[in-house]
Design an enzyme around this catalytic site. Sequence first.
Site, PDB file in Angstrom:
ATOM      1  N   SER A  31      -3.314  -4.753 -51.087  1.00  0.00           N
ATOM      2  CA  SER A  31      -4.187  -5.663 -51.844  1.00  0.00           C
ATOM      3  C   SER A  31      -5.189  -6.088 -51.837  1.00  0.00           C
ATOM      4  O   SER A  31      -6.241  -4.823 -51.507  1.00  0.00           O
ATOM      5  CB  SER A  31      -3.811  -6.948 -50.123  1.00  0.00           C
ATOM      6  OG  SER A  31      -1.785  -7.445 -50.007  1.00  0.00           O
TER       7      SER A  31
HETATM    8  N1  SAH Z   1      -0.838  -5.211 -46.213  1.00  0.00           N
HETATM    9  C1  SAH Z   1      -1.041  -4.546 -47.172  1.00  0.00           C
HETATM   10  C2  SAH Z   1       0.007  -4.825 -48.542  1.00  0.00           C
HETATM   11  C3  SAH Z   1       0.890  -3.641 -49.004  1.00  0.00           C
HETATM   12  S1  SAH Z   1       1.667  -4.265 -50.167  1.00  0.00           S
HETATM   13  C4  SAH Z   1      -2.132  -4.170 -47.476  1.00  0.00           C
HETATM   14  O1  SAH Z   1      -2.433  -3.656 -46.664  1.00  0.00           O
HETATM   15  O2  SAH Z   1      -2.607  -3.704 -48.552  1.00  0.00           O
HETATM   16  C5  SAH Z   1       3.382  -4.760 -49.346  1.00  0.00           C
HETATM   17  C6  SAH Z   1       3.829  -4.096 -48.808  1.00  0.00           C
HETATM   18  O3  SAH Z   1       5.523  -4.387 -48.577  1.00  0.00           O
HETATM   19  C7  SAH Z   1       4.407  -2.717 -49.351  1.00  0.00           C
HETATM   20  O4  SAH Z   1       4.390  -1.616 -48.794  1.00  0.00           O
HETATM   21  C8  SAH Z   1       6.161  -2.796 -49.159  1.00  0.00           C
HETATM   22  O5  SAH Z   1       6.784  -1.723 -49.229  1.00  0.00           O
HETATM   23  C9  SAH Z   1       6.231  -4.665 -48.029  1.00  0.00           C
HETATM   24  N2  SAH Z   1       7.767  -4.462 -48.192  1.00  0.00           N
HETATM   25  C10 SAH Z   1       7.815  -4.768 -49.226  1.00  0.00           C
HETATM   26  N3  SAH Z   1       9.685  -5.904 -48.805  1.00  0.00           N
HETATM   27  C11 SAH Z   1       9.966  -5.517 -47.457  1.00  0.00           C
HETATM   28  C12 SAH Z   1      10.787  -6.259 -46.324  1.00  0.00           C
HETATM   29  N4  SAH Z   1      11.564  -6.043 -46.396  1.00  0.00           N
HETATM   30  N5  SAH Z   1      10.353  -5.726 -44.712  1.00  0.00           N
HETATM   31  C13 SAH Z   1       9.285  -4.776 -44.962  1.00  0.00           C
HETATM   32  N6  SAH Z   1       8.064  -4.883 -45.941  1.00  0.00           N
HETATM   33  C14 SAH Z   1       8.536  -4.873 -47.283  1.00  0.00           C
END
Ligand code: SAH
Length: 227
Positions: free
Chosen positions: A72
């Site tokens: 993000s």
């Molecule tokens: N928090 C991260 C952002 C990651 S992007 C950062 O610091 O940059 C969002 C993430 O959510 C992805 O890795 C994706 O695989 C995960 N995701 C999507 N659906 C999900 C679910 N149902 N449960 C857990 N994680 C999920």
Amino acid sequence: MTGVRGDFSGIGMTSERTRARMVDRLRKQGIADEQVLAAMAAVPRHLFVDDAIAHRAYEDTSLPINFGQTISQPYVVAKMIEALMRGKPLGRVLEIGTGCGYQAAVLAQIAQEVFSVERIGELHERARANLRPLRLRNLRLVHGDGHLGLEQAAPYDSIVVAAAATQTPQALLQQLAPGGRMILPLRDGGGAAGATQRLVLIERGAHGYRETPLDAVRFVPLQNGKV
Ligand code: SAH
């Protein structure tokens, strides 16, 4: 090229200065909470992306982290945490969507305890490796489907979801402590691809939940099941 991180255009040496510039930018963008700014200054974001794009780690942009997922944007990470706090301690936090682990690391600087759930097993392992050098003892990573929350450590004072759903998952509403806050991106328009998303702040009061719409955002979708 040997691929040694510290050699990569001197990023190890300059990263503190670059991070200070990122924090200045966050202030100008309206982030005011000193605890949030200090946490953003403390976490080396370049350790959470591949070496090939590490020189872009402090730009205010989301970046790819494999498996079609993204890290993000710094502003959005800071904004979500600030919205959760509003002068109160974060307490016990649940994060859905660990990804590379960056936001989990920022949360762990501020919160008493952080649990972070990721559905993609390989990303969960990657996050674990990324986070190891930071030795954050108040952070637990879990491989699972965030739709279910994490019953074993509930209730949570704060919940932050890093992937966009069309509806707030019921389990997350249930696992939010009374007086607790949750922030998540929700998709308008029935979830069609490219539909607009908005951050929504949900507060659990004594008699129910109150929703406040915040900024328009762009997150990867919240998907079903763990893989
Ligand atoms: N928090 C991260 C952002 C990651 S992007 C950062 O610091 O940059 C969002 C993430 O959510 C992805 O890795 C994706 O695989 C995960 N995701 C999507 N659906 C999900 C679910 N149902 N449960 C857990 N994680 C999920």
